[in-house]
Write a protein that holds these residues in place. Structure first.
Motif, mmCIF file in Angstrom:
data_model
loop_
_atom_site.group_PDB
_atom_site.id
_atom_site.type_symbol
_atom_site.label_atom_id
_atom_site.label_comp_id
_atom_site.label_asym_id
_atom_site.label_seq_id
_atom_site.Cartn_x
_atom_site.Cartn_y
_atom_site.Cartn_z
ATOM 1 N N TYR A 16 0.820 -1.213 0.000
ATOM 2 C CA TYR A 16 0.000 0.000 0.000
ATOM 3 C C TYR A 16 0.855 1.265 0.000
ATOM 4 O O TYR A 16 0.449 2.289 -0.550
ATOM 5 N N ARG A 17 2.036 1.192 0.587
ATOM 6 C CA ARG A 17 2.937 2.339 0.566
ATOM 7 C C ARG A 17 3.392 2.620 -0.868
ATOM 8 O O ARG A 17 3.575 3.784 -1.259
ATOM 9 N N TYR A 18 3.571 1.561 -1.652
ATOM 10 C CA TYR A 18 3.966 1.733 -3.050
ATOM 11 C C TYR A 18 2.772 2.108 -3.925
ATOM 12 O O TYR A 18 2.870 2.973 -4.785
ATOM 13 N N GLN A 19 1.629 1.469 -3.715
ATOM 14 C CA GLN A 19 0.466 1.644 -4.587
ATOM 15 C C GLN A 19 -0.200 3.004 -4.410
ATOM 16 O O GLN A 19 -0.675 3.598 -5.384
ATOM 17 N N TYR A 20 -0.238 3.496 -3.177
ATOM 18 C CA TYR A 20 -0.933 4.756 -2.909
ATOM 19 C C TYR A 20 -0.023 5.709 -2.123
ATOM 20 O O TYR A 20 -0.297 6.041 -0.965
ATOM 21 N N PRO A 21 1.067 6.152 -2.739
ATOM 22 C CA PRO A 21 2.060 6.958 -2.005
ATOM 23 C C PRO A 21 1.526 8.309 -1.531
ATOM 24 O O PRO A 21 2.057 8.868 -0.569
ATOM 25 N N ASN A 22 0.497 8.835 -2.183
ATOM 26 C CA ASN A 22 -0.012 10.160 -1.828
ATOM 27 C C ASN A 22 -1.096 10.133 -0.754
ATOM 28 O O ASN A 22 -1.450 11.190 -0.212
ATOM 29 N N SER A 23 -1.607 8.949 -0.437
ATOM 30 C CA SER A 23 -2.712 8.896 0.525
ATOM 31 C C SER A 23 -2.509 7.880 1.647
ATOM 32 O O SER A 23 -3.182 7.971 2.681
ATOM 33 N N TYR A 24 -1.591 6.952 1.480
ATOM 34 C CA TYR A 24 -1.420 5.904 2.494
ATOM 35 C C TYR A 24 -0.791 6.475 3.757
ATOM 36 O O TYR A 24 0.208 7.203 3.694
ATOM 37 N N ASP A 25 -1.362 6.126 4.919
ATOM 38 C CA ASP A 25 -0.889 6.682 6.187
ATOM 39 C C ASP A 25 -0.169 5.677 7.080
ATOM 40 O O ASP A 25 0.136 5.954 8.232
ATOM 41 N N GLY A 26 0.118 4.459 6.547
ATOM 42 C CA GLY A 26 0.886 3.478 7.300
ATOM 43 C C GLY A 26 0.085 2.612 8.243
ATOM 44 O O GLY A 26 0.658 1.811 8.990
ATOM 45 N N ARG A 27 -1.232 2.709 8.203
ATOM 46 C CA ARG A 27 -2.062 1.977 9.166
ATOM 47 C C ARG A 27 -1.977 0.462 9.031
ATOM 48 O O ARG A 27 -2.231 -0.277 9.988
ATOM 49 N N TYR A 28 -1.602 -0.029 7.843
ATOM 50 C CA TYR A 28 -1.616 -1.471 7.625
ATOM 51 C C TYR A 28 -0.324 -2.163 8.039
ATOM 52 O O TYR A 28 -0.144 -3.356 7.790
ATOM 53 N N SER A 29 0.588 -1.436 8.685
ATOM 54 C CA SER A 29 1.781 -2.108 9.207
ATOM 55 C C SER A 29 1.379 -3.099 10.293
ATOM 56 O O SER A 29 2.100 -4.051 10.579
ATOM 57 N N ASN A 30 0.218 -2.864 10.879
ATOM 58 C CA ASN A 30 -0.387 -3.805 11.816
ATOM 59 C C ASN A 30 -1.350 -4.686 11.024
ATOM 60 O O ASN A 30 -2.361 -4.204 10.516
ATOM 61 N N TYR A 31 -1.043 -5.959 10.915
ATOM 62 C CA TYR A 31 -1.844 -6.864 10.083
ATOM 63 C C TYR A 31 -3.281 -6.957 10.580
ATOM 64 O O TYR A 31 -4.216 -7.043 9.780
ATOM 65 N N ASP A 32 -3.497 -6.908 11.874
ATOM 66 C CA ASP A 32 -4.851 -6.958 12.418
ATOM 67 C C ASP A 32 -5.660 -5.732 11.986
ATOM 68 O O ASP A 32 -6.872 -5.825 11.753
ATOM 69 N N ALA A 33 -4.993 -4.586 11.890
ATOM 70 C CA ALA A 33 -5.680 -3.373 11.431
ATOM 71 C C ALA A 33 -6.130 -3.544 9.985
ATOM 72 O O ALA A 33 -7.213 -3.075 9.600
ATOM 73 N N TYR A 34 -5.302 -4.198 9.195
ATOM 74 C CA TYR A 34 -5.693 -4.457 7.807
ATOM 75 C C TYR A 34 -6.890 -5.400 7.743
ATOM 76 O O TYR A 34 -7.847 -5.168 7.003
ATOM 77 N N LEU A 35 -6.858 -6.474 8.526
ATOM 78 C CA LEU A 35 -7.943 -7.445 8.495
ATOM 79 C C LEU A 35 -9.268 -6.841 8.950
ATOM 80 O O LEU A 35 -10.333 -7.238 8.473
ATOM 81 N N SER A 36 -9.204 -5.859 9.845
ATOM 82 C CA SER A 36 -10.433 -5.251 10.349
ATOM 83 C C SER A 36 -11.055 -4.281 9.346
ATOM 84 O O SER A 36 -12.254 -4.027 9.403
ATOM 85 N N ASP A 37 -10.246 -3.746 8.421
ATOM 86 C CA ASP A 37 -10.767 -2.798 7.421
ATOM 87 C C ASP A 37 -9.929 -2.877 6.143
ATOM 88 O O ASP A 37 -9.198 -1.950 5.802
#
Length: 282
Positions: A222-243
């Motif tokens: 996501y850091r590569y795909q959306y460099p202008n909007s990604y805020d790093g929230r998915y570094s936590n895998y559980d955060a990704y799974l929840s949303d």
């Protein structure tokens, strides 16, 4: 006298026959063109190029570098093409406005089939993340490898790549995948990784994903795909799974309300203007 009367009549008959034949030919050609148009493959798009990325439209040619050209952003590709990333290079591909792939360094990807409800790719080397945002009913999205084919049965995020021993690793970060090989087929659920050491069931290992490694993979994508909007929230895998759909362009980009989501690169339109209704045109 009979000869004088017969000649105009014969001429009329010939003209009528010629007209009918011409119309028949026209209808045949029209139908043939329609059939050919329906059979034409779709076109995809290279979204981003980072480093040295090569492109070849003749996979049958095995000459190492003779047919390779430098790939560029916004370049279309389709059936029969091969894309190769060299050392320290990456490339982002858009198969539609909702289905994407990110090729890692030293990765070779062939486009085998790209038509209505059928996307078949072949990963020859390296690794890639496949971001499948939408699948129609009975749609096939498949990645072939020397050790078996991986079918993505649900929208999700998938990582497919080779290890140093020639095995194939399939990580289902979200979604549901199915592996088909000589030894049969098997299912890979969300949060699981399958290692294909060969083409038989005895050479298959299923394990749980390490949360830290999975978080790194998702965050890196996501850091590569959306460099202008990604805020790093998915570094936590559980955060990704929840949303997992927080950055889905279909949910975030207004262009999807005005044009077909099958258009590759549709989400980029938001950065270059806005949509307005024009009287008489829509």
């Amino acid at each position: 006298m009979s000869r004088i009367k017969l000649w105009p009549y014969a001429t009329i008959v010939l003209v009528v026959v010629a007209i009918i034949a011409g119309l028949g030919g026209w209808f045949y050609l029209k139908h043939e063109q329609t059939v050919e148009a329906e059979a034409l493959p779709y076109a995809a798009r290279i979204q981003r190029v980072e480093g040295e990325v090569a492109f070849c439209d003749d996979r049958a040619n095995t000459d190492a570098n003779a047919q390779w050209t430098a790939a560029t952003a916004n370049q279309p590709f389709s059936e029969g093409d091969r894309i190769y990333t060299r050392d320290n290079a990456r490339a982002s591909l858009a198969f539609s406005g909702r289905n994407f792939a990110r090729l890692d360094p030293n990765t070779s990807l062939d486009i085998l089939s790209f038509r209505d409800r059928r996307t078949q790719l072949a990963l020859r080397d390296g690794s890639a993340i496949f971001d499948v945002g939408y699948l129609q009913p009975n749609e096939l999205f498949e990645v072939a490898t020397p050790n078996g084919a991986i079918d993505f049965d649900q929208p999700g995020l998938y990582n497919v790549g080779f290890d140093r021993n020639g095995g194939v690793l399939v990580s289902v970060l979200s979604g549901l995948a199915r592996v088909v090989g000589l030894g049969g087929s098997g299912q890979i659920n969300k949060g699981e990784m399958l290692t294909l050491l060969g083409q038989t069931a005895a050479e298959v290992t299923l394990s749980r994903l390490n949360g830290r490694d999975a978080g790194y993979q998702v965050d890196d994508y996501y850091r590569y795909q959306y460099p202008n909007s990604y805020d790093g929230r998915y570094s936590n895998y559980d955060a990704y799974l929840s949303d997992p759909y927080y950055y889905d362009p279909y949910q975030r980009n207004v262009s999807y309300k005005y044009a077909s989501s099958y258009i590759p690169g549709l989400n980029d339109l938001d950065y270059y203007g806005d949509w307005q209704s024009v009287s008489g045109y829509g």
